[in-house]
Enzyme design. Structure first.
Site, PDB file in Angstrom:
ATOM      1  CG  ASN A 437      -1.619   1.364   1.398  1.00 46.93           C
ATOM      2  OD1 ASN A 437      -2.613   1.629   0.733  1.00 46.93           O
ATOM      3  ND2 ASN A 437      -1.108   2.237   2.262  1.00 46.93           N
ATOM      4  CD  GLU A 438      -1.381   5.461   0.332  1.00 49.23           C
ATOM      5  OE1 GLU A 438      -0.719   5.963   1.271  1.00 49.23           O
ATOM      6  OE2 GLU A 438      -2.562   5.751   0.108  1.00 49.23           O
ATOM      7  CG  ASP A 439       5.500   0.600   0.652  1.00 49.80           C
ATOM      8  OD1 ASP A 439       4.745   1.282   1.384  1.00 49.80           O
ATOM      9  OD2 ASP A 439       5.978  -0.486   1.010  1.00 49.80           O
ATOM     10  CB  SER A 492      -2.674  -0.636  -4.120  1.00 51.17           C
ATOM     11  OG  SER A 492      -3.878   0.089  -4.275  1.00 51.17           O
TER      12      SER A 492
END
Length: 865
Positions: A437-439, A492
């Site tokens: 998530n969002e890395d 994502s």
């Protein structure tokens, strides 16, 4: 002797093993339940206050930093010279020494990994002798900080969001360090079941049992792909039995086991019953049972469906689609994101999971994204999704940070990921595995040394973003080998020139509320191929706030306790700004703040869902194929982006999204038609919007014959405004599974008029959809001075009507009536004269209903009840 499993859930005790100022359980005490964590046991004995209530979070932070010990005793099982006994630990949270009868048998450091330990030689042999099992837990924050110092942090220490950077170095649910929707409750303990498994090595057991499926392009055949291994035994075959959803036997087939204990088979099923998301069809599930004579057996439920992720070029827009296709049908994936259901995870049950997912389904949500800062969830979660027809987007467990790629850490991640994909990978509802998530988004935002065109792992190791090796090598390899037809997606969000490219892949849209704090009316400007995260904060119900804030003097939106229950940074500024831009408001008393903040969230969701769903326009025009709001659920009595609060209080936004994701939807948008010349007027006068575009969404695969009916009303008087006869009624044929643009018309006296659209089934007359468009901003709207809203009740049906247009009518049981609020089938509705809106209601139990809505007179009251 067949394999036996004995659940070790009795006689457990716990104690604190560190001496802190707040030490409260230095001697062994009985646990509250099993599985368990220390917070639960301390609460049970009244040794801490509930961290979900008031500002108790601060007073209980010491629990996060303490060490704990759990112990129990159990008798040795019956045994023979060929018996083997294993202790199975499904999940230990997190740094733990496992001691059996005084011997350390395993050291653990990952709460997401199952551990199996052969204890045959360590079990007591004498009659009546009890085995002593001890679990000695070290606190996670201290261990993680040491790992951070050992491995070294390659990026800037500020490049972590939520919690300290040490969390990145520990394979533990990341939200335990606190997030912007919940407190910091860093649990410790045996959070999943512990078993003693016993089996006879001569008879054998099934060690691995991996079942996947594949459906042919013409949908006429399905293949059940079975892979696995046997340990021990005499080479007996695996007998496979398959039964359909009605329990009828489809086939029985033996699979041979080779000399290394491996077995595999591809079993063809003709004319399979196909599984669909509930928005497109039914959910038949087959049962697949594999048996090793009478020694051991494995059983799973499996649905047959052909899954593809389509990324083709688009006819009229740049980039490519990002569309899930089930059984050759492109799916519009509307839904929400899921955060863990509790900080104290052993409290989660099959029923709680099922209830939440049924709630999502009742809101027409066909996809749930399991966020990477939490868990690969319980089997109960995915089984419920299979049965309910809800697709699952599953993140791997990395979120908002720069993770290390030290060799030992990566190897730990591989073991974890392989176990999790094996454990839940057969579930039919799984639609995608995402690497994190969002890395990548954070890497771009904070300027890490990241070149997406550099595909050399050797180079990655020299940068401050070495975790690429996890997302681009380790996880894809595991999914390729074990995930079957479920695709892997690097992150994502991900795709295009940047991770948040609107034209390729998925996006997280946070320039509304966060970031540039764009108006929510700008959601249309952020139209993307797949919106996997976006959101808008609001308060929970007044009842839930009262649960979380027990001091009446603190029950206002500017109190310390209120702020402690709103972890969103900058929320104080955002509420006032967004409210001031849009409508006249007041934030005190607290009931008014609840209404105003929920009104804002609902209006924001209305803009987003309706504009984006409009862009699912058919083959080659899947300009937006999915919308997943952050977030479905709440974890404590706090203010957050959730559609439903922790006590099941459905916010107005829940009903907005339910209507926007309905089977059939009619939508309208007022479009800019002009300004006021070349003068300095842009900032003080709204743009002229004298025309409205009208469209309809048909979510059914087959075409629909419908009738569109339009009417208009003056807001200030309630009188009907005449429309041209040719605009009042028209017959339509709506193509299946797409949007149809209908017309664009003038709005008479647009700044004083509401326009109402109804869509009815031409054949049956059934009302399929309804929409009311208002002039904006609403703060300039002048409501009828004698406005009256009438609510009547007949059994379990409430009827609403009004003598003039009214905005945002909410039905609720007054808090003074006690108990939980009633459950309404619909809520937060707009009304116009001459119509009656009927809403189903359950759980009134003889109590009153009140209405609350937007108005503009007697402003000291703000709202009329």
């Amino acid at each position: 002797m067949p394999l036996t499993k004995s659940l070790l859930d009795k006689k457990w005790q716990f104690r604190q093993t560190t001496v802190l100022n707040s030490s409260t359980a230095s001697s062994f005490l009985p646990v509250s339940q099993f599985p368990t964590v220390a917070h639960l046991d301390l609460l049970h004995h009244g040794l801490i206050k509930d961290p979900y209530i008031d500002v108790n979070e601060i007073e209980t932070l010491w629990v996060n930093d303490a060490d704990w010990e759990y112990r129990t005793t159990f008798p040795s099982p019956a045994s023979s010279p060929t018996s083997l006994h294993e202790l199975v630990f499904e999940g230990l949270d997190t740094i733990c020494s496992i001691v059996l009868n005084g011997t350390v048998i395993r050291e653990t450091r990952n709460m997401h990994i199952e551990h199996r330990v052969d204890v045959t030689k360590l079990l007591k042999k004498g009659d009546g002798e009890e085995n002593v099992l001890e679990l000695k837990f070290k606190n996670a924050p201290e261990f993680a900080k040491k790992e951070k110092d050992r491995i070294g942090y390659k990026g800037n220490g500020t490049d972590v969001h939520f919690g300290g950077p040490e969390r990145l170095f520990m394979r533990k649910a990341q939200y335990h360090w606190g997030w912007d929707w919940g407190p910091a409750i860093n649990t410790s303990g045996p959070w999943k079941p512990v078993w003693l498994e016993s089996w006879d090595t001569e008879e054998g057991r099934i060690r691995d049992w991996i079942v996947r499926q594949e459906v042919s392009e013409d949908l006429k055949t399905a293949v059940v792909k079975i892979r696995g291994s046997v340990e021990g035994g005499k080479g007996s075959p695996i007998s496979v039995e398959i039964t359909d959803a009605e329990g009828s036997q489809v086939l029985v087939q033996d699979i041979s086991v080779d000399s290394k204990g491996k077995f595999s088979a591809d079993i063809e099923i003709r004319s399979p019953q196909l599984w669909y998301p509930f928005t497109y069809g039914s959910q038949p599930l087959y049962t697949i049972i594999g048996s090793l004579s009478s020694a051991d057996s494995k059983s799973i439920k499996l649905g047959f469906r052909r899954l593809r992720l389509l990324q083709h070029t688009l006819k009229k827009e740049p980039g490519t689609s990002f569309t899930f296709e089930i059984n050759n049908t492109p799916i519009f994936a509307g839904g929400s994101c899921w955060i863990p259901g509790d900080f104290m995870l052993p409290r989660m049950s099959a029923k709680r999971y099922r209830d939440w997912l049924e709630l999502a389904k009742s809101g027409n949500q066909a996809m749930i994204r399991v966020w990477g800062g939490g868990l690969v969830e319980s089997e109960d979660f995915y089984s419920a999704c299979d049965e309910l027809g809800v697709l699952v987007w599953q993140d791997f467990l990395f979120a908002c940070g720069n993770y290390p790629a030290e060799k030992g850490f990566v190897e730990e991640v591989k073991v974890e990921a392989e176990q999790q994909v094996k454990r839940v990978g057969h579930h039919t509802s799984l639609a995608i595995w995402a690497g994190n998530n969002e890395d990548y988004m954070v890497a771009e935002r904070w300027g890490w040394d990241y070149n997406p065109e550099d595909n050399s792992p050797e180079n990655w190791e020299k940068t401050d973003f070495p975790a690429r090796t996890i997302y681009e090598i380790a996880l894809p390899e595991i999914c390729e080998r074990l995930a079957g037809d479920v695709p892997y997606w690097r992150s994502s969000p991900y795709g295009g020139k940047t991770s948040n490219d609107k034209t390729i892949g998925d996006v997280h849209i946070w320039n509304v509320w966060h970031g540039t704090m764009s108006p929510y009316q700008s959601y249309k400007d952020y139209t993307s191929r797949f919106v996997s995260e976006f959101g808008f904060e609001s308060a929970p119900s007044l009842r839930t706030l009262h649960d979380g804030i027990t001091d009446p003097s603190e029950r206002h939106w500017q109190s310390l306790t209120f702020d402690a229950h709103d972890k969103g940074p900058g929320h104080q500024r955002r509420y006032g700004m967004y409210s001031g831009e849009n409508f006249r408001f007041q934030f005190n008393p607290l009931s008014s703040f609840v209404y105003c903040s929920q009104f804002l969230q609902a209006e924001a969701m209305s803009y987003a869902y309706n504009h984006w769903r409009r862009e699912f326009r058919g083959a080659g025009e899947e300009n937006c194929s999915g919308i997943l709001v952050w977030q479905l659920n709440d974890i404590w009595p706090g203010t957050s982006w959730a559609l439903v609060d922790v006590n099941w209080g459905r916010k107005p936004a829940f009903y907005i999204t339910k209507r926007a994701l309905g089977k059939v939807v009619v939508g309208m948008e007022r479009v800019v038609t002009g300004g006021y010349g070349n003068y300095m007027t842009d900032w003080s006068y709204p743009e002229k919007r004298d025309k409205v575009e009208i469209w309809a969404v048909n979510g059914m695969v087959e075409k629909l014959e419908a009738v569109l009916k339009l009417s208009a009303f003056d807001i200030g008087s309630g009188k009907e405004v005449e429309l041209p006869e040719e605009e009042r009624t028209r017959k339509l044929v709506l193509g299946g599974n797409k949007t149809t643009e209908i017309t664009k018309i003038d709005i008479p006296s647009a700044d004083k008029t509401v326009l109402v659209a109804y869509l009815d089934d031409e054949k049956t007359g059934e009302r399929l959809a309804r929409w009311i468009t208002w002039p904006e901003p609403l703060k300039f709207v002048k409501f009828y001075k004698d406005l009256k809203v009438e609510a009547t009740l007949d059994g379990e049906v409430a009827t609403l009507k009004a003598n003039a247009p009214v905005k945002g009518v909410v039905l609720q049981v007054p808090i003074e009536e006690g108990g939980e609020d009633a459950v309404f089938d619909d809520n937060f509705v707009d009304l116009v004269p001459g119509e009656e809106i009927k809403i189903g209601v359950k759980g009134l139990d003889g109590r009153k209903i009140e209405t609350r809505y937007l108005c503009d007179w007697e402003y000291k009251e703000g709202f009329v009840l």
